[in-house]
Design an enzyme around this catalytic site. Structure first.
Site, short mmCIF file in Angstrom:
data_model
loop_
_atom_site.label_atom_id
_atom_site.label_comp_id
_atom_site.label_asym_id
_atom_site.label_seq_id
_atom_site.Cartn_x
_atom_site.Cartn_y
_atom_site.Cartn_z
N SER A 1 97.68 86.49 -100.52
CA SER A 1 96.26 86.56 -100.17
C SER A 1 95.44 86.90 -101.41
CB SER A 1 96.02 87.64 -99.11
OG SER A 1 96.64 87.26 -97.91
N ALA A 2 95.86 87.92 -102.14
CA ALA A 2 95.10 88.33 -103.32
C ALA A 2 95.35 87.39 -104.50
CB ALA A 2 95.47 89.76 -103.69
N GLU B 1 105.06 82.96 -108.52
CA GLU B 1 105.31 83.14 -107.09
C GLU B 1 106.82 83.02 -106.83
OE1 GLU B 1 103.94 84.15 -104.22
OE2 GLU B 1 105.89 83.66 -103.35
N ALA B 2 107.35 84.05 -106.16
CA ALA B 2 108.79 84.08 -105.89
C ALA B 2 109.22 82.98 -104.92
CB ALA B 2 109.17 85.45 -105.32
N HIS C 1 100.35 94.94 -91.00
CA HIS C 1 99.21 95.21 -91.88
C HIS C 1 99.54 96.37 -92.85
CE1 HIS C 1 96.37 93.82 -88.36
NE2 HIS C 1 96.95 92.79 -88.97
C1 LIG Z 1 103.21 88.03 -89.30
C2 LIG Z 1 101.91 88.52 -89.89
C3 LIG Z 1 100.74 88.43 -89.13
C4 LIG Z 1 99.53 88.88 -89.67
N1 LIG Z 1 98.38 88.63 -88.99
C5 LIG Z 1 97.19 88.88 -89.59
C6 LIG Z 1 95.97 88.45 -89.01
O1 LIG Z 1 95.93 87.81 -87.96
N2 LIG Z 1 94.81 88.73 -89.67
C7 LIG Z 1 94.79 89.43 -90.83
O2 LIG Z 1 93.71 89.69 -91.37
N3 LIG Z 1 95.94 89.86 -91.40
C8 LIG Z 1 97.13 89.57 -90.84
N4 LIG Z 1 98.29 89.91 -91.45
C9 LIG Z 1 98.21 90.73 -92.69
C10 LIG Z 1 97.73 89.96 -93.91
O3 LIG Z 1 98.22 88.64 -93.90
C11 LIG Z 1 98.17 90.72 -95.16
O4 LIG Z 1 97.56 92.01 -95.14
C12 LIG Z 1 97.77 90.05 -96.44
O5 LIG Z 1 98.20 88.72 -96.46
C13 LIG Z 1 98.39 90.82 -97.62
O6 LIG Z 1 98.01 90.21 -98.81
P1 LIG Z 1 98.70 90.60 -100.18
O7 LIG Z 1 98.06 89.74 -101.22
O8 LIG Z 1 98.66 92.06 -100.35
O9 LIG Z 1 100.23 90.22 -100.00
P2 LIG Z 1 100.90 88.84 -99.64
O10 LIG Z 1 99.92 87.89 -99.06
O11 LIG Z 1 102.12 89.14 -98.84
O12 LIG Z 1 101.30 88.22 -101.04
C14 LIG Z 1 102.26 88.71 -101.91
C15 LIG Z 1 102.83 87.51 -102.66
O13 LIG Z 1 103.53 87.96 -103.79
C16 LIG Z 1 104.77 87.27 -103.88
N5 LIG Z 1 105.68 88.15 -104.61
C17 LIG Z 1 106.08 89.38 -104.21
N6 LIG Z 1 106.93 89.90 -105.13
C18 LIG Z 1 107.04 88.99 -106.11
C19 LIG Z 1 107.78 88.96 -107.33
N7 LIG Z 1 108.57 89.98 -107.71
N8 LIG Z 1 107.68 87.85 -108.11
C20 LIG Z 1 106.88 86.82 -107.75
N9 LIG Z 1 106.17 86.80 -106.59
C21 LIG Z 1 106.24 87.88 -105.79
C22 LIG Z 1 105.15 87.06 -102.43
O14 LIG Z 1 106.12 86.06 -102.28
C23 LIG Z 1 103.81 86.70 -101.81
O15 LIG Z 1 103.53 85.34 -101.94
C24 LIG Z 1 99.51 89.48 -90.96
C25 LIG Z 1 100.68 89.56 -91.71
C26 LIG Z 1 101.87 89.06 -91.20
C27 LIG Z 1 103.10 89.11 -92.05
#
Ligand SMILES: Cc1cc2nc3c(=O)[nH]c(=O)nc-3n(C[C@H](O)[C@H](O)[C@H](O)COP(=O)(O)OP(=O)(O)OC[C@H]3O[C@@H](n4cnc5c(N)ncnc54)[C@H](O)[C@@H]3O)c2cc1C
Length: 532
Positions: free
Chosen positions: A13-14, A34-35, A472
């Site tokens: 997401s970020a 991206e992993a 979340h």
């Molecule tokens: C099943 C589910 C349902 C949800 N439903 C909702 C909803 O309806 N509405 C809502 O607002 N939120 C929802 N959420 C929550 C929301 O999607 C998350 O809070 C948000 O996507 C988190 O964003 P992020 O960037 O922190 O992490 P993520 O989006 O998880 O991204 C992290 C990324 O980093 C990559 N990564 C991690 N470690 C490494 C590494 N060592 N090397 C390379 N790449 C790496 C991962 O593969 C991933 O692509 C849901 C989440 C899930 C799992």
């Protein structure tokens, strides 16, 4: 070793937002690691297929909690998207931001620039809301936020009963009032496809020659020189590679992986790192602490007639719906089976809602059916209460110096008695709501937890035995000012140079809503801070 100005770890997401914003200036050379793989599985795009994709092993990190002591010692699954778009490619697509006071609280913790008035422009910048440009919504950002369509039988009766119960009907949870019952917005585009951040932010930027995107590239360690993070080591196709960042590394691996990578690199609670066989480089006790998650407890009723989603689940009808979606982007496969959403207070004196309720015309274990061949679950209505402001805190701990070994994760769900009390009160309130006509006429019998669960003790036991989570998780690289803070208000790692964290892990306190939109806001704001 190749050089970039900015290296972003994680295309979630970020990460996708950051990749877009940082590479907008052609002079910035940006690498996105991206992993996981690309988001090419067609079911990822179909909103109704959400439940089919989020646990798939090839799209998910496959984490589980340690046994949860206050939730029947159960181990709960912690799906996290492992692909372009990260969890925004596998999530439930509800668009919700959190209460304005949630952000004012962040500001009042000593984090200037994070009050609601400061963050609202970033929510708006990211968003193309179906309402168009308003005081509260953006009309022309990359992320399409669409209007939900509910059903004609259950919704009006539910709203009438809710109004009699004292709730207000609202047509926008993100305007002047943030409380009441209404339709959720969804991150679904105009063609009925999931609007992940990969689709909304990364795809339009991928053609830029100054942006390199590497998939199946797992960051294994941060490269550190003295007190500066200067690059990243990553594994791809069986080989280790190193890349240098001229300016900054931005960690966007999410709430479990960002602290994990810091700890693998020697940044975290020194004792814990030594125990796991990692030489500490920078003792930062807050890494992996402060884990927060929304606990959920549900209720369900057998419907009094064939009014629920079950009719759509007949195999032949579903096949036609999927075809309709593929050809025209419309119909039931282009949306989620949600009747309504409510933000409400379990006690009138509260200054903001403490529960989000989701009303469904179905339940998780519903399935496809066909006469004589396979029985369906039957017509059922369900309602899930999500605890918006949990007091319990969990952790992510390093288990091994080997990056392939998952960290240990414990949510400590319902460890604080207040959390279970709120879910108990919410359960009682929803039972009362379902006693009110005309909603009462739609249901025959409560099947979950069921009429036999009545006393406080019985309700608490049942909540502990069945509680699930919203997925979340936040807070493990807490933004703050004290000793337990991992990053400062500029999202810079405390005590070292060259690294920021920008993802769900930086939230000091979980917002009272779903977390995707707030994470996108954090990344939008981070990109401005990085570019100065
Ligand atoms: C099943 C589910 C349902 C949800 N439903 C909702 C909803 O309806 N509405 C809502 O607002 N939120 C929802 N959420 C929550 C929301 O999607 C998350 O809070 C948000 O996507 C988190 O964003 P992020 O960037 O922190 O992490 P993520 O989006 O998880 O991204 C992290 C990324 O980093 C990559 N990564 C991690 N470690 C490494 C590494 N060592 N090397 C390379 N790449 C790496 C991962 O593969 C991933 O692509 C849901 C989440 C899930 C799992």
């Amino acid at each position: 070793m190749k050089d970039f100005d900015y290296i972003i770890v994680g295309a979630g997401s970020a990460g996708c937002v950051l990749a877009n914003r940082l590479s907008a200036d052609p002079n910035n050379r940006v690498l996105l690691l991206e992993a996981g793989g690309r988001d090419s599985n067609p079911f990822l795009r179909m909103p109704l297929a959400f439940l089919r994709v989020f646990m798939r092993p090839e799209l998910n990190w496959g984490y589980w909690t340690e046994p949860e002591p206050n939730a029947g010692n159960r181990r709960l699954p912690l799906p996290r998207g492992k692909l372009l778009g990260g969890s925004s490619s596998t999530n439930g697509m509800v668009y919700a931001r959190g209460h304005p006071r949630d952000f004012d609280d962040w500001r009042d913790m000593g984090l200037p620039g994070w009050g609601f008035a400061d963050v609202l422009p970033y929510f708006k910048r990211s968003e193309a809301n179906w309402r168009g440009e308003t005081d509260y919504h953006g009309g022309s950002g990359p992320l399409t936020v669409s209007r939900h369509r509910s059903d004609a039988i259950i919704l009006p009766r539910l709203v009438r009963a809710a109004e009699a119960f004292g709730w207000k009907a609202t047509d926008d949870f993100h305007a002047a009032s943030t409380e009441g019952i209404g339709l959720p917005d969804f991150t679904i585009d105009r063609r009925g496809r999931r609007a992940s951040t990969a689709a909304a932010f990364l795809r339009p930027a991928e053609r830029r020659t100054n942006l390199a995107v590497k998939t199946s590239a797992v960051a294994t360690r941060l490269l550190i020189e003295k007190s500066r993070i200067v690059g990243v080591e990553y594994a791809k196709a069986g080989a280790l590679h190193r890349v240098r960042s001229g300016r900054e590394v931005i960690l966007a691996g999410g709430t479990y992986n960002s602290p994990h990578l810091l700890m693998l690199s020697g940044i975290g609670p020194a004792d814990e790192l030594r125990e796991a066989g990692v030489v500490p480089v920078h003792d930062l006790p807050g890494v992996g602490r402060n884990l927060q998650e929304h606990a959920i407890a549900g209720l369900a009723w057998d419907a009094s007639g064939p009014i629920a989603f079950e009719s759509h689940l007949r195999f032949d009808r579903m096949t036609l719906s999927v075809l309709k979606w593929a050809l025209f982007g419309t119909g039931i496969a282009s949306r989620l089976p949600v009747t309504a959403m409510a933000f409400y207070k379990t006690r009138p004196e509260l200054d903001r809602p403490d529960i989000k309720g989701n009303f469904y015309p179905t339940i998780m274990d519903s399935r496809l059916w066909f006469p004589l061949l396979r029985q369906g679950r039957g017509h059922v209505l369900s309602m899930f209460n999500l605890l918006l402001r949990p007091q319990s805190r969990g952790w992510v701990r390093l288990k091994s110096a080997d990056p392939a070994v998952h960290p240990r994760i414990r949510l400590n769900l319902l460890a604080e008695s207040r959390d279970i009390e709120v879910l108990r009160d919410a359960t009682r309130m929803i039972r009362e709501l379902f006693e009110i006509s005309p909603l009462r006429d739609l249901v025959r019998k409560e099947v979950m937890p069921g009429g036999q669960v009545r006393t406080n003790q019985e309700i608490d036991d049942w909540v502990r035995a069945t509680v699930v989570i919203a997925q979340h998780p936040v807070g493990t690289c807490k933004m703050g000012v004290g000793e337990d803070a991992v990053v400062d208000a500029q999202l810079k790692l405390r005590g070292m140079e060259g690294l920021r964290v920008a993802d769900a892990s930086v939230m000091p306190v979980i917002v009272g809503a779903n977390t995707n939109a707030p994470v996108i806001m954090i990344a939008e704001k981070a990109s401005d801070m990085i570019l100065g």
